[in-house]
Design an enzyme around this catalytic site. Structure first.
Site, mmCIF file in Angstrom:
data_model
loop_
_atom_site.group_PDB
_atom_site.id
_atom_site.type_symbol
_atom_site.label_atom_id
_atom_site.label_comp_id
_atom_site.label_asym_id
_atom_site.label_seq_id
_atom_site.Cartn_x
_atom_site.Cartn_y
_atom_site.Cartn_z
ATOM 1 N N ASP A 1 0.958 -1.194 -0.004
ATOM 2 C CA ASP A 1 -0.059 -0.065 0.146
ATOM 3 C C ASP A 1 0.778 1.214 -0.161
ATOM 4 O O ASP A 1 2.053 1.360 0.716
ATOM 5 C CB ASP A 1 -1.029 -0.094 1.263
ATOM 6 C CG ASP A 1 -2.164 0.818 1.234
ATOM 7 O OD1 ASP A 1 -2.359 1.271 -0.138
ATOM 8 O OD2 ASP A 1 -2.660 1.298 1.945
ATOM 9 N N HIS B 1 2.671 2.730 -9.373
ATOM 10 C CA HIS B 1 2.337 1.365 -9.127
ATOM 11 C C HIS B 1 3.800 0.509 -9.738
ATOM 12 O O HIS B 1 4.388 -0.445 -9.535
ATOM 13 C CB HIS B 1 1.370 1.077 -10.022
ATOM 14 C CG HIS B 1 0.083 1.511 -9.338
ATOM 15 N ND1 HIS B 1 -0.103 1.233 -7.937
ATOM 16 C CD2 HIS B 1 -0.857 2.251 -9.858
ATOM 17 C CE1 HIS B 1 -1.205 1.799 -7.760
ATOM 18 N NE2 HIS B 1 -1.824 2.587 -8.847
ATOM 19 N N LEU C 1 10.108 -21.374 -4.961
ATOM 20 C CA LEU C 1 9.174 -20.370 -4.251
ATOM 21 C C LEU C 1 7.861 -20.293 -4.823
ATOM 22 O O LEU C 1 7.555 -20.164 -6.179
ATOM 23 C CB LEU C 1 10.048 -18.800 -4.327
ATOM 24 C CG LEU C 1 9.135 -17.643 -3.718
ATOM 25 C CD1 LEU C 1 9.205 -17.635 -2.243
ATOM 26 C CD2 LEU C 1 9.416 -16.360 -4.419
HETATM 27 C C1 FPP Z 1 -1.845 0.152 -3.504
HETATM 28 O O1 FPP Z 1 -1.469 1.428 -3.212
HETATM 29 C C2 FPP Z 1 -1.269 -0.742 -4.572
HETATM 30 C C3 FPP Z 1 -2.282 -0.985 -5.529
HETATM 31 C C4 FPP Z 1 -3.665 -0.633 -5.644
HETATM 32 C C5 FPP Z 1 -1.627 -1.898 -6.790
HETATM 33 C C6 FPP Z 1 -0.278 -2.699 -6.298
HETATM 34 C C7 FPP Z 1 0.391 -2.980 -7.494
HETATM 35 C C8 FPP Z 1 1.556 -3.337 -7.702
HETATM 36 C C9 FPP Z 1 2.539 -2.838 -6.761
HETATM 37 C C10 FPP Z 1 2.149 -3.833 -8.908
HETATM 38 C C11 FPP Z 1 1.820 -5.312 -8.989
HETATM 39 C C12 FPP Z 1 1.959 -5.730 -10.643
HETATM 40 C C13 FPP Z 1 1.805 -6.835 -10.936
HETATM 41 C C14 FPP Z 1 1.745 -7.301 -12.367
HETATM 42 C C15 FPP Z 1 1.821 -7.891 -9.873
HETATM 43 P P1 FPP Z 1 -2.619 2.541 -3.543
HETATM 44 O O2 FPP Z 1 -2.793 2.588 -5.195
HETATM 45 O O3 FPP Z 1 -3.682 2.067 -2.668
HETATM 46 O O4 FPP Z 1 -1.956 3.859 -3.118
HETATM 47 P P2 FPP Z 1 -2.519 4.719 -1.795
HETATM 48 O O5 FPP Z 1 -2.683 3.986 -0.715
HETATM 49 O O6 FPP Z 1 -1.147 5.906 -1.410
HETATM 50 O O7 FPP Z 1 -3.501 5.599 -2.319
HETATM 51 MG MG MG Z 2 -4.464 2.607 -0.800
#
Ligand code: FPP
Ligand code: MG
Length: 304
Positions: free
Chosen positions: A35, A52, A149
């Site tokens: 997150d 992301h 893994l």
């Molecule tokens: C949460 O942060 C994260 C996500 C909704 C997406 C996580 C995805 C990745 C790290 C990429 C992974 C990709 C693959 C193909 C496995 P948020 O968007 O809620 O950020 P915030 O909490 O600051 O609003």
């Molecule tokens: Mg978030």
């Protein structure tokens, strides 16, 4: 950036890793809620999707650290069903990122094989665009024999949906079952994580101490670790702090010997699991899922 990074340890990081490893109590299964990507993007004047992408790079580092610590299984929350409610631009950006990263696996077959990483996507993939369903099923089949893994990627996933799907599966495939066959164990068999032990440690970044509809069934006795760092800023030190917190809990529980999770697993296994009807149901479920994967993977989409 590949799925497992070539992280170059500094000499003192290697020592720290060895100390934590020598402490024993290495989790078998760790779950990550990644997150804080958008807050990171905002504070660095980047587009959300760049946040992301940075997040993906950190996932690759974490997988390297997990492999080097001897952790056998990782489950990571990459895309919640709730995330479909975000702007079309962000959703499409995340789906494109997934297309790019899963597509790369098909091109770099050798690399994941080298690391022995098996990828399983857990979630309601029928909600995803068809090309992505095909790509994901190809990746799962291609990495299916790797066993160093296990990487479970929760994509198009929520826990409540997973439980709902489980009940639906019982109704759809369980025509030979009787009321006495309904047990915790049976529901567990229908979850996407059917082949995994429950996570020993849940690691969530960005200062949020919530579960957010992630693995709620599986986390019943998991150690929860929350840290304020945003996911794209995670370092080896943050990761090791989480492992250390888990080790402290294990040391505290040592006098009681029987860890609650083990008791729970034992209990679930005793629940009528071995009845012939349930065994037949589980076999049917396995072949249903296998056939679904094969039919999705044989559709004619080209990985981008
Ligand atoms: C949460 O942060 C994260 C996500 C909704 C997406 C996580 C995805 C990745 C790290 C990429 C992974 C990709 C693959 C193909 C496995 P948020 O968007 O809620 O950020 P915030 O909490 O600051 O609003
Ligand atoms: Mg978030």
């Amino acid at each position: 950036m590949s799925w497992v990074s070539d992280y170059q340890y500094k000499w003192y990081e290697t020592i720290a890793l060895n100390i934590v490893r020598a402490g024993g109590y290495i989790p078998r299964h760790i779950a990550f809620v990644m997150d804080g990507n958008r807050r990171y993007a905002k504070s660095h004047h980047l587009r959300k999707i760049d946040g992301h992408s940075h997040g993906f790079e950190k996932l690759a580092n974490c997988l390297r650290w997990c492999l080097d610590l001897g952790i056998k299984e990782v489950t990571t929350f990459a895309f919640s069903i709730e995330n479909y409610k975000r702007s079309a631009e962000e959703v499409n950006g995340l789906l494109d990122l997934a297309r790019e990263k899963f597509g790369k696996i098909l091109l770099e077959e050798r690399k994941l094989e080298e690391h022995g990483v098996r990828i399983r996507v857990i979630g309601n993939i029928e909600l995803l665009p068809e090309d992505l369903q095909t790509l994901i099923s190809k990746v799962m089949i291609q990495t299916g024999n790797n066993d160093k893994l296990f990487l479970n990627i929760a994509f198009s996933y929520t826990s409540r949906d997973e439980m709902t799907q489980s009940v639906e599966t019982v109704l759809k495939l369980g025509d030979n079952l009787e009321i006495d066959d309904i047990s915790e164990r049976l529901i567990e068999e229908c979850l996407y994580t059917r082949h995994s032990p429950p996570p020993d440690l849940l690691f969530r970044t960005s200062g949020e101490s919530r579960i957010s509809d992630f693995m709620m069934w599986q986390l019943s006795t998991t150690v929860l670790y929350f840290t304020n760092i945003l996911w794209p800023q995670i370092t080896l030190w943050n990761f090791l702090c989480g492992i250390f917190a888990y080790q402290r809990v294990c040391v505290r529980l040592e006098p009681f010997k029987k860890h609650k999770r083990l008791e729970h697993a034992q209990h679930a296994r005793e629940c009528n699991y071995y009845s012939e009807r349930v065994q037949r149901f589980v076999q049917k479920l396995d072949s249903f899922r296998k056939d679904l994967l094969l039919s999705l993977s044989s559709r004619n989409y080209v990985a981008s």
